[in-house]
Scaffold this motif. Structure first.
Motif, PDB file in Angstrom:
ATOM      1  N   ARG A  72     -10.303   0.598  -6.760  1.00  0.00           N
ATOM      2  CA  ARG A  72     -10.964   0.184  -7.998  1.00  0.00           C
ATOM      3  C   ARG A  72      -9.953  -0.270  -9.041  1.00  0.00           C
ATOM      4  N   SER A  73      -8.839   0.461  -9.154  1.00  0.00           N
ATOM      5  CA  SER A  73      -7.823   0.073 -10.138  1.00  0.00           C
ATOM      6  C   SER A  73      -7.092  -1.197  -9.708  1.00  0.00           C
ATOM      7  N   ARG A  74      -6.922  -1.393  -8.390  1.00  0.00           N
ATOM      8  CA  ARG A  74      -6.225  -2.582  -7.902  1.00  0.00           C
ATOM      9  C   ARG A  74      -7.049  -3.850  -8.082  1.00  0.00           C
ATOM     10  N   GLU A  75      -8.366  -3.692  -8.290  1.00  0.00           N
ATOM     11  CA  GLU A  75      -9.200  -4.862  -8.571  1.00  0.00           C
ATOM     12  C   GLU A  75      -8.789  -5.524  -9.884  1.00  0.00           C
ATOM     13  N   HIS A  76      -8.159  -4.735 -10.769  1.00  0.00           N
ATOM     14  CA  HIS A  76      -7.728  -5.258 -12.061  1.00  0.00           C
ATOM     15  C   HIS A  76      -6.215  -5.507 -12.103  1.00  0.00           C
ATOM     16  N   TYR A  77      -5.572  -5.393 -10.970  1.00  0.00           N
ATOM     17  CA  TYR A  77      -4.124  -5.613 -10.883  1.00  0.00           C
ATOM     18  C   TYR A  77      -3.820  -7.078 -11.169  1.00  0.00           C
ATOM     19  N   VAL A  78      -2.792  -7.330 -11.930  1.00  0.00           N
ATOM     20  CA  VAL A  78      -2.429  -8.705 -12.273  1.00  0.00           C
ATOM     21  C   VAL A  78      -1.639  -9.322 -11.127  1.00  0.00           C
ATOM     22  N   GLY A  79      -2.176 -10.387 -10.545  1.00  0.00           N
ATOM     23  CA  GLY A  79      -1.508 -11.047  -9.434  1.00  0.00           C
ATOM     24  C   GLY A  79      -1.803 -10.365  -8.109  1.00  0.00           C
ATOM     25  N   ILE A  80      -0.928 -10.583  -7.149  1.00  0.00           N
ATOM     26  CA  ILE A  80      -1.107 -10.039  -5.800  1.00  0.00           C
ATOM     27  C   ILE A  80      -0.478  -8.652  -5.715  1.00  0.00           C
ATOM     28  N   TRP A  81      -1.237  -7.690  -5.167  1.00  0.00           N
ATOM     29  CA  TRP A  81      -0.725  -6.333  -4.975  1.00  0.00           C
ATOM     30  C   TRP A  81      -0.039  -6.238  -3.622  1.00  0.00           C
ATOM     31  N   LEU A  82       1.224  -5.780  -3.626  1.00  0.00           N
ATOM     32  CA  LEU A  82       1.957  -5.528  -2.390  1.00  0.00           C
ATOM     33  C   LEU A  82       2.390  -4.066  -2.360  1.00  0.00           C
ATOM     34  N   PRO A  83       2.560  -3.495  -1.173  1.00  0.00           N
ATOM     35  CA  PRO A  83       2.996  -2.096  -1.070  1.00  0.00           C
ATOM     36  C   PRO A  83       4.371  -1.884  -1.695  1.00  0.00           C
ATOM     37  N   GLU A  84       4.614  -0.639  -2.076  1.00  0.00           N
ATOM     38  CA  GLU A  84       5.908  -0.243  -2.616  1.00  0.00           C
ATOM     39  C   GLU A  84       6.922  -0.122  -1.480  1.00  0.00           C
ATOM     40  N   PRO A  85       8.014  -0.878  -1.513  1.00  0.00           N
ATOM     41  CA  PRO A  85       9.038  -0.716  -0.472  1.00  0.00           C
ATOM     42  C   PRO A  85       9.816   0.571  -0.684  1.00  0.00           C
ATOM     43  N   VAL A  86      10.149   1.235   0.415  1.00  0.00           N
ATOM     44  CA  VAL A  86      10.848   2.513   0.331  1.00  0.00           C
ATOM     45  C   VAL A  86      12.137   2.419   1.127  1.00  0.00           C
ATOM     46  N   PRO A  87      13.265   2.777   0.521  1.00  0.00           N
ATOM     47  CA  PRO A  87      14.552   2.652   1.221  1.00  0.00           C
ATOM     48  C   PRO A  87      14.636   3.548   2.447  1.00  0.00           C
ATOM     49  N   THR A  88      15.251   3.028   3.495  1.00  0.00           N
ATOM     50  CA  THR A  88      15.467   3.779   4.722  1.00  0.00           C
ATOM     51  C   THR A  88      16.866   3.485   5.227  1.00  0.00           C
ATOM     52  N   GLU A  89      17.276   4.269   6.175  1.00  0.00           N
ATOM     53  CA  GLU A  89      18.565   4.049   6.816  1.00  0.00           C
ATOM     54  C   GLU A  89      18.325   3.425   8.176  1.00  0.00           C
ATOM     55  N   ASP A  90      18.712   2.181   8.356  1.00  0.00           N
ATOM     56  CA  ASP A  90      18.527   1.452   9.604  1.00  0.00           C
ATOM     57  C   ASP A  90      17.079   1.587  10.039  1.00  0.00           C
ATOM     58  N   ALA A  91      16.810   2.150  11.227  1.00  0.00           N
ATOM     59  CA  ALA A  91      15.435   2.215  11.716  1.00  0.00           C
ATOM     60  C   ALA A  91      14.748   3.520  11.328  1.00  0.00           C
ATOM     61  N   ASP A  92      15.346   4.307  10.414  1.00  0.00           N
ATOM     62  CA  ASP A  92      14.688   5.514   9.936  1.00  0.00           C
ATOM     63  C   ASP A  92      13.424   5.137   9.170  1.00  0.00           C
ATOM     64  N   THR A  93      12.643   6.137   8.823  1.00  0.00           N
ATOM     65  CA  THR A  93      11.431   5.910   8.060  1.00  0.00           C
ATOM     66  C   THR A  93      11.567   6.517   6.676  1.00  0.00           C
TER      67      THR A  93
END
Length: 295
Positions: A72-93
């Motif tokens: 519901r809140s993202r319906e009012h998001y300005v522009g395109i909503w993309l996920p938050e990138p999260v730092p990892t080490e190589d192929a870690d999660t």
């Protein structure tokens, strides 16, 4: 025998893994984990036969409710909503999210946004976290047959939205490194050659910084857009390879300021999509993980 806090601590990566994939936001996932902890702390441990199953079920139910509110809140998001990138080490999660081999890319999480909350939960539980249908049915309070149908439909929709292309990490890194080298040398011709002609670029500024209101299409156009700062602000520009969401991406700095985190999709030969996160609120974790010399 692990104590109650120690047992939760050992399973917290799984809680975060489920919540982050459900919500596409580590900040929101951590809020869910805190709520799960409060419920875990207040429950009768002797009544829990399987701690991990209880935590996954509780996390999923809370995340479904949170995703409904977030939608519901993202319906009012300005522009395109993309996920938050999260730092990892190589192929870690992210935060060692337990599922190192599962698809955690920003592009995959963005496509998951097309699914309704319960469909997203059922798909993730079955295809990412290897839960069987009886357990999924108990978590979602639905019949096994209904859960099978939900997962089937979700899987079909995701294939339509994002055809499966398995590109080895090493191939992805080599292609991205070649693109970064071409950008560093201001070699527009090589940049264009590394882009698929039908590539797209999607940006998220969150209404805080400028970004594109809709996807930019065309590999040559995108290469020219990324090439332009090398002419105007080359002394300030730095492109830093970094791992986030289990894959190599590029961090773009102007001076000491992190301007964006760029995630890339490739077909193994060319870049097919670039997702550019510019919303400063979604770059906080990446900034915090970078050495002071790169900030």
């Amino acid at each position: 025998m692990e104590t109650l806090p120690d047992l939760f601590t050992s399973l917290r990566p799984r809680v975060l893994g489920v919540a982050y994939r459900m919500l596409g936001s580590m900040a929101e996932a951590e809020d869910v984990a805190q709520e799960v902890w409060l419920r875990w702390h207040g429950t009768d441990r002797s009544a829990i036969a399987n701690a991990e199953a209880w935590l996954v079920a509780t996390t999923t139910r809370i995340a479904i409710d949170e995703l409904r509110m977030a939608r519901r809140s993202r319906e009012h998001y300005v522009g395109i909503w993309l996920p938050e990138p999260v730092p990892t080490e190589d192929a870690d999660t992210p935060e060692r999210l337990h599922e190192a081999a599962s698809d955690l890319s920003v592009a995959f999480l963005a496509v998951l946004e097309r699914l309704a909350p319960e469909a997203r939960a059922a798909f993730l539980l079955h295809d990412v976290f290897d839960r069987d249908y009886p357990e999924i049915a108990r978590i979602l309070d639905k019949s096994e047959a209904a859960c099978r149908q939900i997962v089937h439909r979700a899987r079909s929709r995701l294939r339509e939205e994002r055809p499966l292309q398995v590109v080895p990490h090493r191939t992805h890194q080599q292609l991205l490194q070649a693109f970064a080298d071409a950008l560093d040398k201001a070699d527009l011709k090589s940049m264009v050659a590394l882009m698929d002609s039908s590539a797209q670029l999607i940006g998220d500024g969150g209404g805080i910084v400028n970004s594109f209101p809709k996807p930019m299409l065309g590999g040559a156009r995108i290469a020219q857009l990324l090439f332009a700062p090398t002419l105007r602000r080359r002394a300030e520009l730095r492109m830093v390879p970094a791992f986030f969401n289990g894959r190599m991406g590029l961090l773009r700095y102007f001076g000491d300021h992190l301007e964006s985190a760029m995630s890339f999709d490739t077909d193994g030969e060319r870049i097919t999509q670039i997702l550019v996160q510019r919303n400063p609120h979604k770059l906080v974790r990446i900034v915090a993980r970078q050495p002071l010399s790169l900030r």
